[in-house]
Scaffold this motif. Sequence first.
Motif, PDB file in Angstrom:
ATOM      1  N   THR A 324      14.353  -5.722   4.157  1.00 10.69           N
ATOM      2  CA  THR A 324      16.195  -6.061   3.856  1.00 10.69           C
ATOM      3  C   THR A 324      16.289  -7.109   3.371  1.00 10.69           C
ATOM      4  O   THR A 324      16.618  -7.999   2.883  1.00 10.69           O
ATOM      5  CB  THR A 324      17.052  -5.576   4.484  1.00 10.69           C
ATOM      6  N   ASP A 325      15.376  -8.133   4.243  1.00  9.03           N
ATOM      7  CA  ASP A 325      16.292 -10.017   4.445  1.00  9.03           C
ATOM      8  C   ASP A 325      15.171 -10.519   2.953  1.00  9.03           C
ATOM      9  O   ASP A 325      15.679 -10.895   2.664  1.00  9.03           O
ATOM     10  CB  ASP A 325      15.968 -10.482   5.261  1.00  9.03           C
ATOM     11  N   THR A 326      14.072  -9.584   3.464  1.00  9.85           N
ATOM     12  CA  THR A 326      12.990 -10.378   1.622  1.00  9.85           C
ATOM     13  C   THR A 326      13.431  -9.831   1.025  1.00  9.85           C
ATOM     14  O   THR A 326      13.586 -10.254  -0.400  1.00  9.85           O
ATOM     15  CB  THR A 326      11.489 -10.177   2.356  1.00  9.85           C
ATOM     16  N   SER A 327      13.904  -8.588   0.296  1.00 11.06           N
ATOM     17  CA  SER A 327      14.784  -7.551  -0.561  1.00 11.06           C
ATOM     18  C   SER A 327      15.877  -8.851  -1.673  1.00 11.06           C
ATOM     19  O   SER A 327      15.858  -9.465  -2.356  1.00 11.06           O
ATOM     20  CB  SER A 327      14.928  -6.124  -0.316  1.00 11.06           C
ATOM     21  N   SER A 328      16.658  -9.120  -0.247  1.00 12.74           N
ATOM     22  CA  SER A 328      17.962  -9.923  -0.188  1.00 12.74           C
ATOM     23  C   SER A 328      17.027 -11.338  -0.830  1.00 12.74           C
ATOM     24  O   SER A 328      18.203 -11.629  -1.658  1.00 12.74           O
ATOM     25  CB  SER A 328      18.793 -10.052   0.509  1.00 12.74           C
ATOM     26  N   ALA A 329      17.088 -12.050  -0.128  1.00 10.96           N
ATOM     27  CA  ALA A 329      16.266 -13.384  -0.509  1.00 10.96           C
ATOM     28  C   ALA A 329      15.592 -13.174  -1.848  1.00 10.96           C
ATOM     29  O   ALA A 329      15.687 -14.282  -2.813  1.00 10.96           O
ATOM     30  CB  ALA A 329      15.277 -13.854   0.451  1.00 10.96           C
ATOM     31  N   LEU A 330      14.750 -12.864  -2.407  1.00 11.43           N
ATOM     32  CA  LEU A 330      13.512 -12.260  -3.462  1.00 11.43           C
ATOM     33  C   LEU A 330      15.031 -11.992  -4.605  1.00 11.43           C
ATOM     34  O   LEU A 330      15.308 -12.683  -5.872  1.00 11.43           O
ATOM     35  CB  LEU A 330      13.087 -10.952  -4.177  1.00 11.43           C
ATOM     36  N   SER A 331      16.391 -11.125  -4.500  1.00 13.53           N
ATOM     37  CA  SER A 331      17.601 -11.710  -5.916  1.00 13.53           C
ATOM     38  C   SER A 331      17.937 -12.963  -5.769  1.00 13.53           C
ATOM     39  O   SER A 331      18.078 -12.842  -6.601  1.00 13.53           O
ATOM     40  CB  SER A 331      18.664  -9.773  -4.407  1.00 13.53           C
ATOM     41  N   SER A 332      18.613 -13.574  -4.684  1.00 11.02           N
ATOM     42  CA  SER A 332      18.998 -14.748  -4.776  1.00 11.02           C
ATOM     43  C   SER A 332      17.695 -15.620  -5.513  1.00 11.02           C
ATOM     44  O   SER A 332      18.640 -16.066  -5.793  1.00 11.02           O
ATOM     45  CB  SER A 332      19.888 -15.362  -3.203  1.00 11.02           C
ATOM     46  N   ALA A 333      16.674 -15.740  -5.283  1.00 11.64           N
ATOM     47  CA  ALA A 333      15.482 -16.397  -5.416  1.00 11.64           C
ATOM     48  C   ALA A 333      16.263 -16.095  -7.436  1.00 11.64           C
ATOM     49  O   ALA A 333      15.911 -17.303  -8.432  1.00 11.64           O
ATOM     50  CB  ALA A 333      14.379 -16.453  -4.770  1.00 11.64           C
ATOM     51  N   TRP A 334      16.000 -14.601  -7.433  1.00 17.33           N
ATOM     52  CA  TRP A 334      16.036 -14.760  -9.159  1.00 17.33           C
ATOM     53  C   TRP A 334      17.133 -14.974  -9.713  1.00 17.33           C
ATOM     54  O   TRP A 334      17.302 -14.954 -10.675  1.00 17.33           O
ATOM     55  CB  TRP A 334      15.797 -12.618  -9.376  1.00 17.33           C
ATOM     56  N   GLU A 335      17.795 -15.159  -9.053  1.00 14.06           N
ATOM     57  CA  GLU A 335      19.724 -15.474  -9.339  1.00 14.06           C
ATOM     58  C   GLU A 335      19.589 -16.423  -9.791  1.00 14.06           C
ATOM     59  O   GLU A 335      20.331 -17.463 -10.970  1.00 14.06           O
ATOM     60  CB  GLU A 335      20.853 -14.783  -8.144  1.00 14.06           C
ATOM     61  N   PHE A 336      18.749 -17.437  -8.727  1.00  6.88           N
ATOM     62  CA  PHE A 336      18.999 -19.039  -9.169  1.00  6.88           C
ATOM     63  C   PHE A 336      18.086 -19.337 -10.054  1.00  6.88           C
ATOM     64  O   PHE A 336      18.212 -20.090 -11.019  1.00  6.88           O
ATOM     65  CB  PHE A 336      18.045 -19.463  -7.606  1.00  6.88           C
ATOM     66  N   VAL A 337      16.799 -18.627 -10.606  1.00 13.19           N
ATOM     67  CA  VAL A 337      16.261 -19.091 -11.517  1.00 13.19           C
ATOM     68  C   VAL A 337      16.289 -18.648 -13.010  1.00 13.19           C
ATOM     69  O   VAL A 337      16.596 -18.966 -13.721  1.00 13.19           O
ATOM     70  CB  VAL A 337      14.660 -17.854 -11.433  1.00 13.19           C
ATOM     71  N   ILE A 338      17.392 -17.939 -12.935  1.00 13.96           N
ATOM     72  CA  ILE A 338      17.954 -17.264 -14.288  1.00 13.96           C
ATOM     73  C   ILE A 338      19.562 -17.382 -14.622  1.00 13.96           C
ATOM     74  O   ILE A 338      20.708 -17.638 -15.624  1.00 13.96           O
ATOM     75  CB  ILE A 338      18.121 -15.644 -14.577  1.00 13.96           C
ATOM     76  N   ARG A 339      19.843 -18.366 -13.843  1.00 20.90           N
ATOM     77  CA  ARG A 339      21.502 -19.589 -13.850  1.00 20.90           C
ATOM     78  C   ARG A 339      21.750 -19.885 -14.590  1.00 20.90           C
ATOM     79  O   ARG A 339      22.495 -19.869 -15.177  1.00 20.90           O
ATOM     80  CB  ARG A 339      21.390 -19.423 -12.024  1.00 20.90           C
ATOM     81  N   ASP A 340      20.738 -21.074 -15.085  1.00 27.12           N
ATOM     82  CA  ASP A 340      20.879 -21.753 -16.618  1.00 27.12           C
ATOM     83  C   ASP A 340      19.385 -20.615 -17.677  1.00 27.12           C
ATOM     84  O   ASP A 340      19.977 -21.699 -19.139  1.00 27.12           O
ATOM     85  CB  ASP A 340      20.601 -22.761 -16.551  1.00 27.12           C
ATOM     86  N   THR A 341      19.341 -19.475 -17.957  1.00 26.99           N
ATOM     87  CA  THR A 341      18.984 -19.016 -18.719  1.00 26.99           C
ATOM     88  C   THR A 341      19.725 -18.220 -19.616  1.00 26.99           C
ATOM     89  O   THR A 341      20.702 -17.778 -19.396  1.00 26.99           O
ATOM     90  CB  THR A 341      17.879 -18.247 -18.455  1.00 26.99           C
ATOM     91  N   SER A 342      19.905 -18.392 -21.179  1.00 23.85           N
ATOM     92  CA  SER A 342      20.526 -17.567 -22.152  1.00 23.85           C
ATOM     93  C   SER A 342      20.030 -17.042 -22.895  1.00 23.85           C
ATOM     94  O   SER A 342      20.470 -16.331 -23.393  1.00 23.85           O
ATOM     95  CB  SER A 342      21.881 -18.647 -22.620  1.00 23.85           C
ATOM     96  N   THR A 343      19.093 -17.309 -23.038  1.00 25.91           N
ATOM     97  CA  THR A 343      17.693 -16.274 -23.856  1.00 25.91           C
ATOM     98  C   THR A 343      17.396 -14.831 -22.936  1.00 25.91           C
ATOM     99  O   THR A 343      16.624 -14.044 -24.108  1.00 25.91           O
ATOM    100  CB  THR A 343      16.370 -16.775 -24.476  1.00 25.91           C
ATOM    101  N   LEU A 344      17.466 -15.098 -22.232  1.00 24.87           N
ATOM    102  CA  LEU A 344      16.584 -13.481 -21.221  1.00 24.87           C
ATOM    103  C   LEU A 344      17.935 -12.218 -22.302  1.00 24.87           C
ATOM    104  O   LEU A 344      19.229 -11.969 -22.243  1.00 24.87           O
ATOM    105  CB  LEU A 344      17.522 -13.024 -19.896  1.00 24.87           C
ATOM    106  N   ASP A 345      16.998 -11.036 -22.025  1.00 21.74           N
ATOM    107  CA  ASP A 345      18.230  -9.893 -23.033  1.00 21.74           C
ATOM    108  C   ASP A 345      19.022  -9.504 -21.507  1.00 21.74           C
ATOM    109  O   ASP A 345      18.739  -8.839 -20.329  1.00 21.74           O
ATOM    110  CB  ASP A 345      17.006  -9.031 -23.167  1.00 21.74           C
ATOM    111  N   PRO A 346      20.024  -8.965 -21.771  1.00 20.72           N
ATOM    112  CA  PRO A 346      21.458  -8.207 -21.045  1.00 20.72           C
ATOM    113  C   PRO A 346      21.028  -7.069 -20.270  1.00 20.72           C
ATOM    114  O   PRO A 346      21.211  -7.460 -19.409  1.00 20.72           O
ATOM    115  CB  PRO A 346      22.828  -8.651 -21.676  1.00 20.72           C
ATOM    116  N   GLY A 347      20.621  -6.265 -21.194  1.00 15.36           N
ATOM    117  CA  GLY A 347      20.296  -4.908 -20.875  1.00 15.36           C
ATOM    118  C   GLY A 347      18.835  -5.695 -19.164  1.00 15.36           C
ATOM    119  O   GLY A 347      19.168  -4.641 -18.685  1.00 15.36           O
ATOM    120  N   TYR A 348      18.033  -6.289 -20.052  1.00 15.05           N
ATOM    121  CA  TYR A 348      17.656  -6.340 -18.810  1.00 15.05           C
ATOM    122  C   TYR A 348      17.618  -6.921 -17.922  1.00 15.05           C
ATOM    123  O   TYR A 348      16.947  -7.050 -16.860  1.00 15.05           O
ATOM    124  CB  TYR A 348      16.111  -8.059 -19.423  1.00 15.05           C
ATOM    125  N   LEU A 349      18.126  -8.023 -17.174  1.00 11.13           N
ATOM    126  CA  LEU A 349      18.795  -8.064 -16.160  1.00 11.13           C
ATOM    127  C   LEU A 349      19.857  -7.381 -14.991  1.00 11.13           C
ATOM    128  O   LEU A 349      19.921  -7.696 -14.585  1.00 11.13           O
ATOM    129  CB  LEU A 349      20.213  -9.467 -16.551  1.00 11.13           C
TER     130      LEU A 349
END
Length: 567
Positions: A324-349
Amino acid sequence: MIRGHANHSGDIIRRLDDIDNRVWESVVDDLFVDQRDGRSRIEVYPAHLLLPQNVEHQQSNHGIKQADATTDINHGSPANDKDNPSMDLVALSSPQRVADYIQTTPKFQAFFIRQSFSWGPLLVTNELFIGLLLNARLPQHLKSFIMFFGPREREVEISPPALRFTPLSTTGHSSDQSHHCTYGLRFIERNRHHHMSSPSKAWSLRQCAITCRYVHKEGGASWAFVTISVDMQRRLDAAALTGDFTHNTDPFEVHQMIIDSAITSWRQYLIDLSEETDAHHAQILGTSPNDKGPVKLHEAGRRQDLLMLDETLLNALLAITATTDTSSALSSAWEFVIRDTSTLDPGYLDLMRKSFTHHQRSLALLSAQITHLRTKLGGIISLLSSFLDLSSGYSLQNLALQAGEENEEMRKLTDRMHKLAEKSTQDAAAVKVLTILTLIYLPVTVVSNFFSTSFVSSKNSADGGLGSISVTGDWGILFAASIPLTLLTIYIWLVWTRIQANPRGQVWWKYVLGIRLFSGDISNSSMESGNAAMTTKVPVLIERAYSREHTDGLFEHGLRRTTSGIC
């Protein structure tokens, strides 16, 4: 920021992430196989599965021979199965071959490290492993995640180290998604054992480590999968066969697939744990404290088995909490990676966020199920302990009843013995009276027979009627002879009984002379003589004890003086 230290800011914190080389050096000999071991290899996918179609024809120029392909030792999945796709993997046995393979597949590399069994060494040499880290530029902190993968006598880490996520500032832009990501997972997998009474023993707790280096500018990723499960391998094989790795694949999709496989592995295992817990629950419901139920109390599950099952549930809860902690950390890392990305598809996000949320809910549900089983098992253990305590009380009560019955029997037996003793006393008194009467009349009889003299005579009359009775003149001889003989007989009897009753109390001639003959209690006289002897010995013993105590006191005093003088 302190002026003059800008160029060195964060160096200390960065060094905190370095592996402890002393710990690594202490386990590296057991972690990997020896240089002479022919099983050392790193397995990879064939290059044509990872290259776009327009460059696929170039793979033969880089020295990767398909003849060196080999089947995975550990997962053993069936080939040519639509539901379980599998393939032959390429074995790389030297750092140079690893470097050649990386040049062939610059966009995506997946390296697999195996074990022959879960508590055995990794099937790779230390040299080959270090060559993999350097050539693929994988993070050095992967060492801390596989440090205890080698031979061991017990489970060292139920919970693996926390996920390590490190952004790579290769371009200096905030939108750069380059990073290192390393984590460990605990999953459950069937073993070769089969237990009908304990289904949970047919499962074993496994561990794996995954690391990824992703460079956004290059659009490529380097992966290392250490001792992953059969299901994880099958999912990766399916993605490779369908061509998912021939383009710029989001590494977090692969992370999601690995996490989902680890979560799925727990479901059937929890069903078996629940079945085993229900079996113990059914047994305890069929028992009773007085051991008169349909199930005997000693058959209601040993408390050692229940404690072992509770430990298994506790380990599973800890492993799931770590996932659970690993999954939560992965989710936080993914949010960190895409925080300044505007080109990704909203549906994919939205799809990625829903996937992370689904995994978190699934893990929370697994944790709730294990908590429920532990609560249920705790109730079983508590009830069994109460039954055993009540059974002990019933046993003590039965022992008390049996003791009361035995006491009653002993009382009745004592009464009968008392009556027999009274009767024996009466019989002895009667025998004594008869003996005395015999002693009295025996001398007279002896004298009469001895002398054969008629001291009394009768004469009949002439007409046949009753005549006269006459006593001879020497009738006094009878009394003169019988009375002394009677007294002598009684005296001899008294002397003989006294000597037999206490043969060592006094010498026989004292009884013959009549000394203490009629004192009445021989045992009391003996006790008095014994007491007199003790009275004589007591002063002597007291004097000796006093002398010893006085001597010991002098010795102790002298020792104290000597010791005091030394000090």
